[in-house]
Design an enzyme around this catalytic site. Structure first.
Site, PDB file in Angstrom:
ATOM      1  N   GLN A  30       0.859  -1.181   0.000  1.00 46.30           N
ATOM      2  CA  GLN A  30       0.000   0.000   0.000  1.00 46.30           C
ATOM      3  C   GLN A  30       0.901   1.238   0.000  1.00 46.30           C
ATOM      4  OE1 GLN A  30      -3.690  -0.576   0.014  1.00 46.30           O
ATOM      5  NE2 GLN A  30      -2.635  -2.437  -0.660  1.00 46.30           N
ATOM      6  N   GLY A  66     -12.224   2.996   1.520  1.00 47.55           N
ATOM      7  CA  GLY A  66     -11.180   2.075   1.091  1.00 47.55           C
ATOM      8  C   GLY A  66     -10.116   2.731   0.231  1.00 47.55           C
ATOM      9  N   HIS A  67      -9.064   1.960  -0.039  1.00 47.54           N
ATOM     10  CA  HIS A  67      -7.931   2.523  -0.781  1.00 47.54           C
ATOM     11  C   HIS A  67      -8.313   2.903  -2.218  1.00 47.54           C
ATOM     12  CE1 HIS A  67      -6.610  -1.938  -1.679  1.00 47.54           C
ATOM     13  NE2 HIS A  67      -7.722  -1.619  -2.296  1.00 47.54           N
ATOM     14  N   ASN A  68      -7.677   3.973  -2.682  1.00 40.98           N
ATOM     15  CA  ASN A  68      -7.840   4.476  -4.050  1.00 40.98           C
ATOM     16  C   ASN A  68      -9.227   5.017  -4.351  1.00 40.98           C
ATOM     17  OD1 ASN A  68      -5.565   2.147  -4.433  1.00 40.98           O
ATOM     18  ND2 ASN A  68      -5.201   3.868  -5.795  1.00 40.98           N
ATOM     19  N   SER A 127     -11.294   1.782  -4.753  1.00 42.91           N
ATOM     20  CA  SER A 127     -11.416   2.313  -6.115  1.00 42.91           C
ATOM     21  C   SER A 127     -12.836   2.718  -6.488  1.00 42.91           C
ATOM     22  CB  SER A 127     -10.872   1.310  -7.138  1.00 42.91           C
ATOM     23  OG  SER A 127      -9.502   1.060  -6.927  1.00 42.91           O
TER      24      SER A 127
END
Length: 341
Positions: A208, A249-251, A269
């Site tokens: 990450q 969440g990530h992105n 995403s």
């Protein structure tokens, strides 16, 4: 681009040496090939970067990329643009993770202990107030008028704008915050995203290596979490307000002036365009876009993208009018069934 203020970089490496180290090879590679000075997403990668195109969803971005090198699946080999070196891998995801682990070793440890000189003092402008027990890592920058509550930890290299209010017992790492940002107590910014490969077997961690960008006038409620990007950035647009106990969440990319009610969650995403509203406990499954001005009703779960101005409800989420008709039909059927007993 991976921000080396937060993530350890092993240094530029010739492509041939990098591929040998991870057990890969490239088509028609002359000599040592180009020097790789980092990894990035297809859309942002330049001539010195290595990127990933693992499945057909990547096709359009692959065709337009300016990356020097791309690790691709065999089915995407023909889509690699001229001037970009193709590295065909049986499992592109795993191969790319091998490359990331080689280029950015001990990425998790780096965010915990910091990469900057531990003697480099934080920089604070005038009228910054720090509560008891606040920890500022090396290289931290804080703008004037910002207040930070007790026992909050600001990780190495983080920048915080002016007139922010950071509550007690927060943690901020791998992040840049704009002006007028408000974090309620217990907020976690920049923790690792939840990314794994070889699921249920080795559970291989996906590094990450991204950041969190929080723009001006964002407010985030108590005990909410915003994960840093896997490779790019998680972004929260200016003026957006996030309630308590929300997971980003990530992105994820959240636009301007969005509203996210308590216990809602965005899988990795997800893109929320400007002025999107999420009701309590609403969710997305990730890798989808909710169009500008849309409303996702309480407890709805979006499993696909929706156009601007949508009114969305149910599980799996559909247009709200269709969901109401489905519910009414089920109630009528239930009544008929019960009356016939």
């Amino acid at each position: 681009m991976v921000d080396t203020r937060f993530h350890n970089f092993a240094g530029p490496a010739p492509l041939a040496a990098l591929l040998t180290a991870v057990g890969l090879s490239a088509d028609d590679l002359a000599g040592d090939g180009p020097v790789i000075d980092g990894a990035d997403e297809l859309e942002l990668a330049g001539p010195g970067h290595i990127a990933l195109a693992a499945q057909l969803d990547y096709r359009d971005a692959l065709r337009a990329t300016t990356a020097g090198v791309v690790i691709v699946s065999a089915e995407l080999r023909r889509e690699v643009p001229a001037g970009t070196i193709a590295v065909v891998a049986k499992d592109p995801f795993l191969s790319f993770v091998d490359v990331l682990d080689h280029l950015y070793p001990q990425s998790t440890q780096a965010t915990v202990v910091g990469l900057l000189d531990p003697h480099e003092k934080p920089f604070t402008e005038n009228d910054v107030r720090l509560g008891p027990g606040v920890v500022l890592g090396p290289g931290v920058e804080i703008g004037r008028g910002t207040v930070i509550g007790p026992n909050t930890v600001i990780g190495a290299g983080v920048s915080i704008g002016r007139n922010c209010v950071i509550g007690s017992n927060c943690s901020v790492e791998c992040a840049h915050l704009g002006n007028g940002v408000v974090l309620s107590p217990g907020v976690r910014i920049g923790s690792e995203g939840f990314g794994w490969l070889d699921l249920g077997r080795s559970n291989r961690k996906i590094p990450q290596l991204g950041r969190v960008i929080v723009q001006d006038r964002v407010e985030i409620g108590a005990n909410s979490t915003v994960d840093r990007g896997a490779l790019g950035d998680t972004v929260i647009g200016e003026g957006t307000k996030i309630d308590n106990l929300v997971q980003i969440g990530h992105n994820c990319r959240i636009g301007r002036n969005c509203l996210l009610a308590g216990m809602s969650g965005l899988a990795g995403s997800t893109v929320l365009e400007d002025s999107v509203m999420l009701g309590a406990c609403a969710n997305t499954t990730g890798h989808l876009t909710i169009g500008r001005g849309s409303v996702l009703a309480a407890r709805a779960t979006a499993t696909k993208s929706f156009p601007p101005g949508s009114r969305i409800a149910g599980f799996p989420a559909v247009e709200a009018g269709a969901w109401k008709r489905e519910v009414a039909t089920l109630r009528r059927l239930s009544r008929k069934t019960n009356s016939g007993r």
